[in-house]
Motif scaffolding. Structure first.
Motif, PDB file in Angstrom:
ATOM      1  N   HIS A 138       0.831  -1.205   0.000  1.00  0.00           N
ATOM      2  CA  HIS A 138       0.000   0.000   0.000  1.00  0.00           C
ATOM      3  C   HIS A 138       0.866   1.255   0.000  1.00  0.00           C
ATOM      4  O   HIS A 138       0.537   2.244  -0.682  1.00  0.00           O
ATOM      5  N   ASP A 141       2.128   1.848  -3.430  1.00  0.00           N
ATOM      6  CA  ASP A 141       1.033   2.351  -4.266  1.00  0.00           C
ATOM      7  C   ASP A 141       0.804   3.846  -4.013  1.00  0.00           C
ATOM      8  O   ASP A 141       0.603   4.616  -4.961  1.00  0.00           O
ATOM      9  N   GLU A 142       0.846   4.252  -2.742  1.00  0.00           N
ATOM     10  CA  GLU A 142       0.617   5.650  -2.401  1.00  0.00           C
ATOM     11  C   GLU A 142       1.679   6.569  -2.997  1.00  0.00           C
ATOM     12  O   GLU A 142       1.407   7.728  -3.321  1.00  0.00           O
ATOM     13  N   HIS A 143       2.897   6.049  -3.138  1.00  0.00           N
ATOM     14  CA  HIS A 143       3.985   6.844  -3.698  1.00  0.00           C
ATOM     15  C   HIS A 143       4.176   6.577  -5.192  1.00  0.00           C
ATOM     16  O   HIS A 143       5.165   7.039  -5.778  1.00  0.00           O
TER      17      HIS A 143
END
Length: 336
Positions: A138, A141-143
């Protein structure tokens, strides 16, 4: 005592001055920026200036400009660096260099979070040879950092799109060859290194399943470290069983070499007293006494697939090629 002055780094401004063009033109040429009508003669002049001055684009500046670095972080589990892993590393390094990407290897150990390895780099992508925790996935994914995950399980995962070698198939191929040459009672030479326990268990499961399918007894499993004495004891125990073991599947070629040394220590030899088959087909396998029968893993198929998956994630190229079916093959020599 005089202190030597550190050589000044060549900059894009230096290249522009040398070539007689603007710094923007240098940037357009080096980055092959689309939509810029720069004459070919000017492009050649810029490239010649780069060559004369030995200019190399600054990685940090490039990361600020593009939003990512050109580094692909390869998270290597705490495994021994054997021939198979070394071949993958070498292949990935070469394959990514062809697309101006640099492979950076970091070893994961001690339960250290994956984020500790990539946050300071902002890599173009992360390649992992083990499963990735949900929290790490996660965070990546956020970065917007692509993850190319190569799970240990023998499967092609549709989400990750990466081919993995079937370790049970390796063990099954070993046992099937021994059975085809007439052996009915087999042994398994297991490695002593706990770091490869997961691979050992998968390969041994393949050996056991193949034996069951062929109506053979479960293989006699004995641990063999990389010493002649350890192998000598294992060979003695195998030959003392009733009925005696006549052929051994070794975890890899290194363990197989140890078994051959254990045979020699007892004044015995392969395949007359005990047949031996390894895994990996390292260069020394053909030079062993006797030359070692083994299972070759096609590291090239795995490397090709990982490189393609990275390029798809980073630069939007087409999907990775379909996995090849010849990822493993039998190399028959004199030991079995």
């Amino acid at each position: 005592m005089t202190r030597r002055r550190a050589a000044r780094r060549v900059t894009a401004t230096d290249v522009a001055h040398e070539a007689g063009v603007s710094q923007a033109t240098v940037s357009y040429v080096l980055n092959d920026t689309p939509g810029q009508a720069i004459p070919e003669v000017t492009r050649q002049r810029v490239r010649a200036a780069v060559e004369r001055l030995g200019y190399a684009p600054h990685a940090a500046a490039r990361a600020l400009r593009t939003g990512r670095s050109d580094v692909v972080l390869f998270v290597l589990p705490d495994w021994p660096i054997g021939p198979a892993v070394a071949a993958v590393v070498e292949g990935l390094t070469h394959g990514l260099e062809q697309r101006d990407l640099t492979l950076l290897i970091r070893r994961a150990s001690g339960g250290r979070p994956l984020a500790d390895l990539w946050r300071s780099l902002t890599p173009a992508a992360v390649v992992s040879l083990e499963g990735v925790a949900d929290g790490d996935r996660h965070a990546l994914d956020e970065h917007a950092i692509p993850l190319v995950s190569v799970p240990l399980q023998a499967r092609v995962n549709a989400d990750d799109g990466v081919l993995t070698v079937s370790h049970p198939a390796i063990g099954a191929l070993q046992l099937q060859h021994l059975a085809a040459t007439g052996h009915r009672r087999t042994g398994y030479a297991a490695p002593a290194d706990p770091r490869v326990a997961a691979f050992r268990d998968l390969r041994l499961d393949g050996v056991r399943t193949a034996a069951l399918d062929l109506g053979l007894a479960d293989p006699s499993v004995r641990e063999v470290d990389l010493t002649a004495e350890s192998a000598r004891s294992a060979v003695q125990a195998w030959l003392a069983e009733s009925p005696p073991v006549t052929a051994v599947c070794a975890y890899n070629d290194d363990v197989a070499f140890a078994v051959l040394a254990g045979l020699r220590a007892l004044g015995l030899s392969a395949p007359g007293d005990l047949s031996v088959i390894g895994v990996d087909d390292v260069p020394l396998a053909a030079l062993a006494a006797p030359p070692l029968t083994t299972v070759r893993q096609d590291a090239g198929a795995l490397v090709e697939h990982i490189v393609s998956a990275v390029l798809k994630a980073v630069v939007g190229e087409g999907p990775p090629p379909r996995p090849r079916s010849d990822a493993i093959s039998l190399v028959v020599r004199e030991s079995a």
